[in-house]
Design an enzyme around this catalytic site. Sequence first.
Site, short mmCIF file in Angstrom:
data_model
loop_
_atom_site.label_atom_id
_atom_site.label_comp_id
_atom_site.label_asym_id
_atom_site.label_seq_id
_atom_site.Cartn_x
_atom_site.Cartn_y
_atom_site.Cartn_z
N GLY A 40 16.61 -0.38 -0.44
CA GLY A 40 17.31 0.49 0.52
C GLY A 40 17.05 1.93 0.19
O GLY A 40 15.93 2.32 -0.17
N SER A 41 18.11 2.74 0.29
CA SER A 41 17.94 4.18 0.09
C SER A 41 19.31 4.81 -0.15
O SER A 41 20.34 4.28 0.29
CB SER A 41 17.30 4.76 1.35
N SER A 42 19.33 5.98 -0.79
CA SER A 42 20.60 6.65 -1.05
C SER A 42 21.26 7.14 0.24
O SER A 42 22.44 7.47 0.24
CB SER A 42 20.40 7.82 -2.01
N CYS A 43 20.51 7.17 1.36
CA CYS A 43 21.11 7.66 2.61
C CYS A 43 22.08 6.66 3.22
O CYS A 43 22.71 6.94 4.23
CB CYS A 43 20.04 8.06 3.62
N TYR A 58 18.32 4.99 10.65
CA TYR A 58 17.61 4.44 9.48
C TYR A 58 18.63 3.89 8.47
O TYR A 58 18.48 2.78 7.95
CB TYR A 58 16.77 5.57 8.87
N ARG A 70 0.83 -1.22 0.00
CA ARG A 70 0.00 0.00 0.00
C ARG A 70 0.86 1.27 0.00
O ARG A 70 0.34 2.37 -0.08
CB ARG A 70 -0.91 0.02 1.23
N PRO A 115 17.27 3.24 -4.19
CA PRO A 115 16.65 4.31 -4.98
C PRO A 115 17.11 5.70 -4.56
O PRO A 115 17.39 5.95 -3.39
CB PRO A 115 15.16 4.17 -4.65
N HIS A 146 8.33 15.02 1.71
CA HIS A 146 9.57 15.28 0.97
C HIS A 146 9.38 16.50 0.08
O HIS A 146 8.28 17.04 -0.05
CB HIS A 146 9.92 14.04 0.13
N LYS A 158 19.30 0.10 6.94
CA LYS A 158 19.30 -0.20 5.50
C LYS A 158 20.60 -0.90 5.08
O LYS A 158 20.60 -1.82 4.26
CB LYS A 158 19.09 1.08 4.68
#
Length: 332
Positions: A118-121, A148, A22, A179, A195, A152
């Site tokens: 994951g994430s670019s952080c 966070y 969702r 991403p 964001h 990741k």
Amino acid sequence: MDFMNDKNTSLKQLKIFVAGHRGMVGSAIVRQLLAKGIAPEQLVTRTRSELDLTDQAAVRTFFAQEKPTEVYMAAAKVGGIHANNTYPAEFIYDNLMVQANTIDAAFRNGVKKLLFLGSSCIYPKLAPQPMAESALLTGFLEPTNEPYAVAKIAGIKLCESYNRQYGKEYGVDYRSVMPTNLYGPGDNYHPENSHVIPALIRRFHEAKVGNLPNVAIWGSGKPYREFLYVDDMASASIHVMNLPKDQYDAQTLPMQSHINVGYGSDVTIADLARTVGKVVGFTGQISFDATKPDGTPRKLMDSGRLHALGWAPKVDLESGLLIAYQDFMSTL
Ligand SMILES: NC(=O)c1ccc[n+]([C@@H]2O[C@H](COP(=O)([O-])OP(=O)(O)OC[C@H]3O[C@@H](n4cnc5c(N)ncnc54)[C@H](OP(=O)(O)O)[C@@H]3O)[C@@H](O)[C@H]2O)c1
């Protein structure tokens, strides 16, 4: 793109668990899977209230009963700077538990293919730009979202460790994608906790309907940021999940196996604001309040690996923003 790179599994035998279906990314993955010919009954989904992925016993029971053949891990506790600063314990605990429970239960129940988001952080605060996959674990993280980001990074290392220990014997092939900033349908338009793109869409829309003469943007407008439309992210996820193993292995290493997913170029915040203003139909002035902090001058992913693996984004910023604005309007 071939859903059947595992020669023992036919398209009809696939049973795909999309965790976080969702959410903005999970719902885009579901849309794309259906568009690519997966039947609705081949998809397994659970809301958080039906299955809390931090609950190890519940996750094990779910996998034992449903026996999915592959898993997209788009469930996570996600938030902006304010939420990360206010709830650091929840950001590290929830994400570690969601990942560890899902990845381990997947393994115990014979899931061979899993994609972790994951994430670019995950990259150091001062990583050279554009940020390559090799920048992982080379420096200090941005302190505001360190808990966070550490979770990741642990997610990537979980996938790699299961591959290294169980890959040969059990055919486990767990992959990770990182991403850049995403936007599109299903975004969070909350006035204080969103964001940059959804926040700008709301502000320009409110300025338009309120006939305001000016929208003031925080900071100089000069920093560069990269944005990817969420359906492109979903298509990249499905592409990476279904790459033949030899191709994936050729672009990755056993202990550096994640793949960046970016648009490939960035824009200034000023250009972004002008484009959002145009899409929304705001005809007033845009000003920049340079007394407010700018943050990092540039944050761009190096997406060369993914491009070498045959994927490119399809939706440019203005086209994506038009769809995002329609989505925002549908929430009013
Ligand atoms: N959005 C971005 O710009 C961006 C950028 C980089 C990376 N990512 C990554 O992409 C992934 C998805 O992000 P998103 O933007 O789609 O987030 P989102 O819209 O907040 O969706 C997150 C989903 O995770 C589910 N979830 C959270 N905690 C759960 C739990 N304990 N048990 C079961 N389900 C749980 C939620 O389920 P319910 O709906 O049932 O509550 C929700 O569907 C995340 O890993 C995020 O780090 C996102």
